[in-house]
Write an enzyme that holds these catalytic residues in place. Sequence first.
Site, PDB file in Angstrom:
ATOM      1  N   SER A   1     -29.613   2.246   8.209  1.00  0.00           N
ATOM      2  CA  SER A   1     -28.741   2.869   8.920  1.00  0.00           C
ATOM      3  C   SER A   1     -28.224   3.894   8.365  1.00  0.00           C
ATOM      4  CB  SER A   1     -27.892   1.684   9.622  1.00  0.00           C
ATOM      5  OG  SER A   1     -28.499   0.915  10.523  1.00  0.00           O
TER       6      SER A   1
ATOM      7  N   HIS B   1     -22.858   3.009   7.901  1.00  0.00           N
ATOM      8  CA  HIS B   1     -22.888   4.173   8.824  1.00  0.00           C
ATOM      9  C   HIS B   1     -22.118   5.380   8.575  1.00  0.00           C
ATOM     10  CE1 HIS B   1     -24.408   1.246  12.234  1.00  0.00           C
ATOM     11  NE2 HIS B   1     -25.019   1.163  11.119  1.00  0.00           N
TER      12      HIS B   1
END
Length: 325
Positions: free
Chosen positions: A178, A230
């Site tokens: 991610s 992230h």
Amino acid sequence: MAGDDIERGDGVKGYQTSSSSYLIEYKETQWTSWLVPMFVVANVSVFIIVMYMNNCPDHFHPRFEGKCVARFLGRFSFEPLRDNPLFGPSSATLTKMGALQWEKVVHGHQGWRLVTCIWLHAGIIHLLANMLCLVFIGVRLEQQFGFVRIGIIYLVSGFAGSVLSSLFIRNSISVGASGALFGLLGAMLSELITNWTLYTNKAAALLTLLVIIAINLAIGILPHVDNFAHIGGFLSGFLLGFILLARPQFGWLESQNVPASVGVKSKYKGYQYVLWLVALALLIVGLVVALVMLFRGENGNDRCHWCHYLSCVPTSRWKCDENQL
């Protein structure tokens, strides 16, 4: 020489002369996307290897609640859903195979986990979601900018996401691509900014991209999601976009096709050079400072007491002290 602006299908203008036509995407879209598909193959292959090593039936004991899921798959069957609702291996197997864990990175001198965790996934749902996003975002970027620049953004962003995650999360493991994917999203945003004059429908393109980014970051405040990875990936990708994805001016491009012309001498606009320098300085300083803090054993939460809310917001329905995936 007379000329007219023409518009690409994706909203980027090109330049057309009376004797020939030239689109800014002419050279850049000649790239064949092969690196992104290879990344997908690598992630899927690693997941298969991890499931083989996990071998749920081998360590399952009747006294545990639940049973291995899809037992017909043999050693590739998934852990009981109460242990892993994403249909994947156990946390012990992920740790053994290279999941990110602060204690092992800092005190176990296993800095390689900052890289290996990018290629691991918590379950088949986690894997499919990330690979679909990678194909959707990465293929087009690689076609436009080539495998070298996109590969650098993907790998550096994934690494930066791991570093930021380690600074703020100590009692959990973290896996997944991610951070690298958010790096590609960040690069898309900075590419739009640094090449702002080349786009039509600027406001619509910017708003759409910001909404997509905001939604994905908002999902990160749920439990089981490592939003620090992230954020770290996004910030590094955003800076790398200014460094690697700037497009030349149209005047410079046309001057390359007409040797006798007195065109624009500078390949890039002045603000592009400024953004390049600032982004490079911030990226280097940010990574160096974060790595020094990490290997000195500092806790990012001590310097930012509210930052833990960026990764998980506790409610009456869930707590925020569970493993990050």
